[in-house]
Design a protein around this motif. Sequence first.
Motif, PDB file in Angstrom:
ATOM      1  N   THR A   1       0.806  -1.225   0.000  1.00 26.46           N
ATOM      2  CA  THR A   1       0.000   0.000   0.000  1.00 26.46           C
ATOM      3  C   THR A   1       0.838   1.273   0.000  1.00 26.46           C
ATOM      4  OG1 THR A   1      -0.139   0.006   2.432  1.00 26.46           O
ATOM      5  CG2 THR A   1      -1.869  -1.166   1.224  1.00 26.46           C
ATOM      6  N   ILE A   2       2.161   1.139   0.029  1.00 23.33           N
ATOM      7  CA  ILE A   2       3.030   2.324   0.074  1.00 23.33           C
ATOM      8  C   ILE A   2       3.127   2.952  -1.309  1.00 23.33           C
ATOM      9  CG2 ILE A   2       5.364   3.187   0.448  1.00 23.33           C
ATOM     10  CD1 ILE A   2       5.738   1.077   2.539  1.00 23.33           C
ATOM     11  N   GLN A   3       2.840   4.234  -1.362  1.00 19.45           N
ATOM     12  CA  GLN A   3       3.032   5.008  -2.577  1.00 19.45           C
ATOM     13  C   GLN A   3       4.063   6.114  -2.375  1.00 19.45           C
ATOM     14  OE1 GLN A   3      -0.924   6.365  -3.648  1.00 19.45           O
ATOM     15  NE2 GLN A   3      -1.295   4.515  -4.872  1.00 19.45           N
ATOM     16  N   THR A   4       4.051   6.712  -1.175  1.00 19.76           N
ATOM     17  CA  THR A   4       4.918   7.858  -0.904  1.00 19.76           C
ATOM     18  C   THR A   4       5.806   7.585   0.295  1.00 19.76           C
ATOM     19  OG1 THR A   4       3.256   9.376  -1.771  1.00 19.76           O
ATOM     20  CG2 THR A   4       4.989  10.324  -0.399  1.00 19.76           C
ATOM     21  N   VAL A   5       7.094   7.836   0.121  1.00 21.03           N
ATOM     22  CA  VAL A   5       8.075   7.699   1.192  1.00 21.03           C
ATOM     23  C   VAL A   5       8.461   9.098   1.668  1.00 21.03           C
ATOM     24  CG1 VAL A   5      10.393   6.905   1.808  1.00 21.03           C
ATOM     25  CG2 VAL A   5       8.959   5.540   0.253  1.00 21.03           C
ATOM     26  N   GLY A   6       8.376   9.320   2.957  1.00 18.72           N
ATOM     27  CA  GLY A   6       8.832  10.578   3.533  1.00 18.72           C
ATOM     28  C   GLY A   6      10.266  10.439   4.014  1.00 18.72           C
ATOM     29  N   VAL A   7      11.099  11.421   3.711  1.00 21.44           N
ATOM     30  CA  VAL A   7      12.498  11.422   4.159  1.00 21.44           C
ATOM     31  C   VAL A   7      12.754  12.731   4.881  1.00 21.44           C
ATOM     32  CG1 VAL A   7      14.919  11.333   3.483  1.00 21.44           C
ATOM     33  CG2 VAL A   7      13.227   9.957   2.245  1.00 21.44           C
ATOM     34  N   LEU A   8      13.207  12.651   6.106  1.00 20.80           N
ATOM     35  CA  LEU A   8      13.548  13.845   6.880  1.00 20.80           C
ATOM     36  C   LEU A   8      15.057  14.028   6.870  1.00 20.80           C
ATOM     37  CD1 LEU A   8      11.140  13.664   9.955  1.00 20.80           C
ATOM     38  CD2 LEU A   8      11.051  15.217   8.009  1.00 20.80           C
ATOM     39  N   GLY A   9      15.499  15.116   6.272  1.00 20.50           N
ATOM     40  CA  GLY A   9      16.921  15.392   6.115  1.00 20.50           C
ATOM     41  C   GLY A   9      17.314  15.266   4.657  1.00 20.50           C
ATOM     42  N   ALA A  10      17.966  16.301   4.120  1.00 14.79           N
ATOM     43  CA  ALA A  10      18.363  16.313   2.706  1.00 14.79           C
ATOM     44  C   ALA A  10      19.870  16.269   2.547  1.00 14.79           C
ATOM     45  CB  ALA A  10      17.804  17.562   2.020  1.00 14.79           C
ATOM     46  N   GLY A  11      20.567  15.852   3.615  1.00 18.84           N
ATOM     47  CA  GLY A  11      22.019  15.739   3.540  1.00 18.84           C
ATOM     48  C   GLY A  11      22.444  14.501   2.773  1.00 18.84           C
ATOM     49  N   ARG A  12      23.666  14.069   2.998  1.00 16.17           N
ATOM     50  CA  ARG A  12      24.213  12.952   2.229  1.00 16.17           C
ATOM     51  C   ARG A  12      23.355  11.701   2.369  1.00 16.17           C
ATOM     52  NH1 ARG A  12      30.408  11.397   3.063  1.00 16.17           N
ATOM     53  NH2 ARG A  12      30.627  13.433   2.094  1.00 16.17           N
ATOM     54  N   MET A  13      22.959  11.368   3.597  1.00 15.60           N
ATOM     55  CA  MET A  13      22.169  10.158   3.804  1.00 15.60           C
ATOM     56  C   MET A  13      20.721  10.351   3.351  1.00 15.60           C
ATOM     57  SD  MET A  13      24.363   8.024   4.819  1.00 15.60           S
ATOM     58  CE  MET A  13      23.246   6.669   5.138  1.00 15.60           C
TER      59      MET A  13
END
Length: 287
Positions: free
Chosen positions: A6-18
């Motif tokens: 059911t996953i369509q969107t992944v949230g990522v917190l932090g836009a650095g290298r990782m």
Amino acid sequence: MVTLDTIQTVGVLGAGRMGSGIAQVAATHGYDVVMRDIEQTYVDAGLDTIERNLNRLVTNDRLGRADANAASERITGTTEFDDIARADVVVEAVVEEMAVKKEVFRDLDDVTDDDIVLATNTSTLSITSIAAATARPDLVVGIHFMNPVSLMNGVEIVAGEKTSEETVAFAHDFAEDLGKTTWESDDKPGFVVNRVLMPWINEGIRLYDEGTATKTDIDRGMKLGTNVPMGPLELADHIGLDVVLDASQTLTDELGDRYKPAYLLKRKVEAGDLGKKTGTGFYEYDR
């Protein structure tokens, strides 16, 4: 609990290298991504890094141009925390400080649906402590990607004290769906990788500081003698000397002086020589 299907969107917190690396890998595997950081300059830098990496993959015939363009279009950069609310799973990759991570997870608990998994990319900090900042500790898990995310195949899955078996299984499935191979660790300081890696790096730095061998010979000896792709000083530069110092200090606080960071490592960080990202560490680099 949200399932992989059911996953369509992944949230990522932090836009650095990782964070940018996790966003890139998720997008190239077909997920929409919302990547959030606290300032637009950080978001823009993360998006630029992703574009450069995608172009490099195309140049090296590891990704088609159409697929690279599609992946880029799937990623939305933002400074608004509420934009994470539409994510079906979240991976946090902010600064490696417990107080900051707890604040982030308290906010995530408020803005996201209460049945989604909240993952942390921490490399040393307690999953149990981070999870305690939420009302859903059973849905909090460690998904520790290796650096650089797009090239390293391994992902460390870490279960906190209250992480459910279903959440752990989901974490394995999610990482494997991103093309990674997983292993599992209990919630002990440093988990598997950094528990072994940090003393190895620090001992290499001490050898150099004591004049036992040149930095080049230390790295060459470890590469040829143990069949690793990078020696300890080269790898420290690649990770970031500040990151190595923080991880080593965390392990020292938890496990004692056998993890004490090398004096020369501290001196380098104090001087601002952090490795590749600053252009100078144990070696010199084009910034």
